[in-house]
Design an enzyme around this catalytic site. Sequence first.
Site, mmCIF file in Angstrom:
data_model
loop_
_atom_site.group_PDB
_atom_site.id
_atom_site.type_symbol
_atom_site.label_atom_id
_atom_site.label_comp_id
_atom_site.label_asym_id
_atom_site.label_seq_id
_atom_site.Cartn_x
_atom_site.Cartn_y
_atom_site.Cartn_z
ATOM 1 N N ARG A 180 0.875 -1.174 0.000
ATOM 2 C CA ARG A 180 0.000 0.000 0.000
ATOM 3 C C ARG A 180 0.910 1.220 0.000
ATOM 4 O O ARG A 180 2.143 1.065 0.015
ATOM 5 C CB ARG A 180 -0.911 -0.007 1.233
ATOM 6 C CG ARG A 180 -0.137 -0.113 2.523
ATOM 7 C CD ARG A 180 -1.041 -0.208 3.745
ATOM 8 N NE ARG A 180 -0.220 -0.211 4.940
ATOM 9 C CZ ARG A 180 0.367 -1.259 5.473
ATOM 10 N NH1 ARG A 180 0.210 -2.455 4.911
ATOM 11 N NH2 ARG A 180 1.103 -1.155 6.553
ATOM 12 N N CYS A 229 10.845 12.087 3.871
ATOM 13 C CA CYS A 229 9.575 12.769 4.176
ATOM 14 C C CYS A 229 9.055 12.338 5.540
ATOM 15 O O CYS A 229 8.988 11.145 5.842
ATOM 16 C CB CYS A 229 8.534 12.447 3.105
ATOM 17 S SG CYS A 229 8.874 13.347 1.582
ATOM 18 N N GLU A 300 5.069 9.430 8.002
ATOM 19 C CA GLU A 300 5.612 8.470 7.034
ATOM 20 C C GLU A 300 6.828 7.780 7.658
ATOM 21 O O GLU A 300 7.066 6.611 7.426
ATOM 22 C CB GLU A 300 6.037 9.186 5.734
ATOM 23 C CG GLU A 300 6.659 8.236 4.722
ATOM 24 C CD GLU A 300 6.841 8.850 3.344
ATOM 25 O OE1 GLU A 300 5.998 9.671 2.913
ATOM 26 O OE2 GLU A 300 7.846 8.507 2.693
HETATM 27 C C1 LIG Z 1 17.438 12.182 1.789
HETATM 28 C C2 LIG Z 1 16.355 11.151 1.784
HETATM 29 C C3 LIG Z 1 15.523 11.010 0.691
HETATM 30 C C4 LIG Z 1 14.501 10.049 0.698
HETATM 31 N N1 LIG Z 1 13.684 9.940 -0.401
HETATM 32 C C5 LIG Z 1 12.690 9.018 -0.394
HETATM 33 C C6 LIG Z 1 11.815 8.878 -1.531
HETATM 34 O O1 LIG Z 1 11.944 9.570 -2.524
HETATM 35 N N2 LIG Z 1 10.836 7.931 -1.471
HETATM 36 C C7 LIG Z 1 10.663 7.111 -0.378
HETATM 37 O O2 LIG Z 1 9.770 6.253 -0.380
HETATM 38 N N3 LIG Z 1 11.485 7.227 0.704
HETATM 39 C C8 LIG Z 1 12.476 8.140 0.717
HETATM 40 N N4 LIG Z 1 13.299 8.271 1.816
HETATM 41 C C9 LIG Z 1 13.055 7.437 3.000
HETATM 42 C C10 LIG Z 1 13.890 6.136 3.032
HETATM 43 O O3 LIG Z 1 15.124 6.303 2.401
HETATM 44 C C11 LIG Z 1 13.164 4.975 2.376
HETATM 45 O O4 LIG Z 1 11.906 4.791 2.993
HETATM 46 C C12 LIG Z 1 13.976 3.685 2.448
HETATM 47 O O5 LIG Z 1 13.409 2.750 1.570
HETATM 48 C C13 LIG Z 1 14.078 3.108 3.847
HETATM 49 O O6 LIG Z 1 14.986 2.015 3.807
HETATM 50 P P1 LIG Z 1 15.936 1.708 5.042
HETATM 51 O O7 LIG Z 1 16.687 0.466 4.730
HETATM 52 O O8 LIG Z 1 16.736 2.890 5.409
HETATM 53 O O9 LIG Z 1 14.839 1.397 6.171
HETATM 54 P P2 LIG Z 1 14.952 1.742 7.723
HETATM 55 O O10 LIG Z 1 14.867 3.213 7.919
HETATM 56 O O11 LIG Z 1 16.085 1.045 8.341
HETATM 57 O O12 LIG Z 1 13.605 1.089 8.255
HETATM 58 C C14 LIG Z 1 12.358 1.614 7.858
HETATM 59 C C15 LIG Z 1 11.265 0.629 8.313
HETATM 60 O O13 LIG Z 1 11.389 -0.603 7.617
HETATM 61 C C16 LIG Z 1 11.622 -1.671 8.531
HETATM 62 N N5 LIG Z 1 12.594 -2.544 7.881
HETATM 63 C C17 LIG Z 1 13.859 -2.225 7.467
HETATM 64 N N6 LIG Z 1 14.420 -3.279 6.872
HETATM 65 C C18 LIG Z 1 13.516 -4.276 6.910
HETATM 66 C C19 LIG Z 1 13.512 -5.611 6.451
HETATM 67 N N7 LIG Z 1 14.573 -6.155 5.829
HETATM 68 N N8 LIG Z 1 12.386 -6.366 6.651
HETATM 69 C C20 LIG Z 1 11.286 -5.848 7.265
HETATM 70 N N9 LIG Z 1 11.235 -4.585 7.731
HETATM 71 C C21 LIG Z 1 12.342 -3.809 7.549
HETATM 72 C C22 LIG Z 1 12.120 -1.021 9.811
HETATM 73 O O14 LIG Z 1 11.819 -1.805 10.951
HETATM 74 C C23 LIG Z 1 11.333 0.273 9.795
HETATM 75 O O15 LIG Z 1 10.011 0.042 10.250
HETATM 76 C C24 LIG Z 1 14.326 9.207 1.825
HETATM 77 C C25 LIG Z 1 15.192 9.346 2.919
HETATM 78 C C26 LIG Z 1 16.201 10.314 2.909
HETATM 79 C C27 LIG Z 1 17.113 10.425 4.105
#
Ligand SMILES: Cc1cc2nc3c(=O)[nH]c(=O)nc-3n(C[C@H](O)[C@H](O)[C@H](O)COP(=O)(O)OP(=O)(O)OC[C@H]3O[C@@H](n4cnc5c(N)ncnc54)[C@H](O)[C@@H]3O)c2cc1C
Length: 310
Positions: A180, A229, A300
Amino acid sequence: MKAGQFGRAGGAGKELKGACVMFGEPMANHTSLGIGGRAEIFARPSDAEALMRLLEYASGMPVFLIGGGTNLLVPDGDIRALVISTQDMKGIKTDVPAGGTVISVAAGEPLKKVLAFCMQNGLSGLEPLAGIPGSIGGAVAGNAGANGLQIGAAVRSALVVDFSGGGTAKTISRENLGFRYRGSSAGGLITNVELALEKGESQEIKKLMIKNFDMKKKTQPLASRSAGCVFKNPEGKNSAGRLIEEAGLKGVRVGDIEVSRMHANFFINTGKGTAADFAGLMDKVRGEVLRRYGVALEPEIKMFLGEKCL
Ligand SMILES: Cc1cc2nc3c(=O)[nH]c(=O)nc-3n(C[C@H](O)[C@H](O)[C@H](O)COP(=O)(O)OP(=O)(O)OC[C@H]3O[C@@H](n4cnc5c(N)ncnc54)[C@H](O)[C@@H]3O)c2cc1C
């Protein structure tokens, strides 16, 4: 295992059959905001088997998951939990040499590396996501998206370790992952993801990725410490960023956390900001947008709250 059985906080590492385990690890070192207290136990399993062993050993403890930590607000105080990081789950496999278009990626691989792999191997489909930081596992769990694409659309299946009963691993198809807007219902730790892509021209793929990344650099504060965001876009035409900007909140601060002057839906840690400051600024912004426009913004970013990551 009860909290403390590993000994007291102090940062020493220990190898537990395929998982590096740390005690009292500062979570600020693992989040893009540079915020977060010490995790009582912080473990980096290298695969699903090591993860399941770890869960069995730590049964009864609250468990939090972290990928790249780029969408997370972690509390300032001690985190009395097992925090599992996917950062040691690595590897990308593909059937491209046999004429296929599917890649299988371990959860801890950075999305950036997956995009580079696609570019090199002439695989098209993920170009709109160029510039999103974090891991592939985190991207799939949160159905990360940009430029009209949500990553769930490219997912064929995911290997998920369910935490109930010490952990069981099962392959879940896209239809059953419950994608979603900025979410899924994977129901555990995604250890591996299969992506179904299309054949494309490496040079064209590269051009599109550069174009999308350049646009992102122009509109988002990529060089500052943020978690992306803060709020989801509400239903309808208005974006959360536009509502916050129109409410005159750009540059508003609580402590060292500031509403970005470049993109109002990004909150920046300008120095020694804390999770409490960040939450305070979220309340302030949410309250003002609600008062002015009657729109209740929803977070978010994900938060470690009590025993849950919401
Ligand atoms: C500068 C910047 C720009 C960004 N631009 C975007 C954008 O354009 N679009 C967008 O959607 N997001 C964006 N983000 C947010 C973020 O980068 C994304 O949501 C990203 O996909 C999160 O991945 P992560 O590995 O860092 O997750 P984390 O921050 O480590 O975790 C996020 C969530 O996912 C869970 N999680 C992590 N890994 C797993 C796994 N393997 N299995 C199950 N659950 C898990 C965690 O428990 C937590 O609930 C941005 C962030 C920054 C800092």
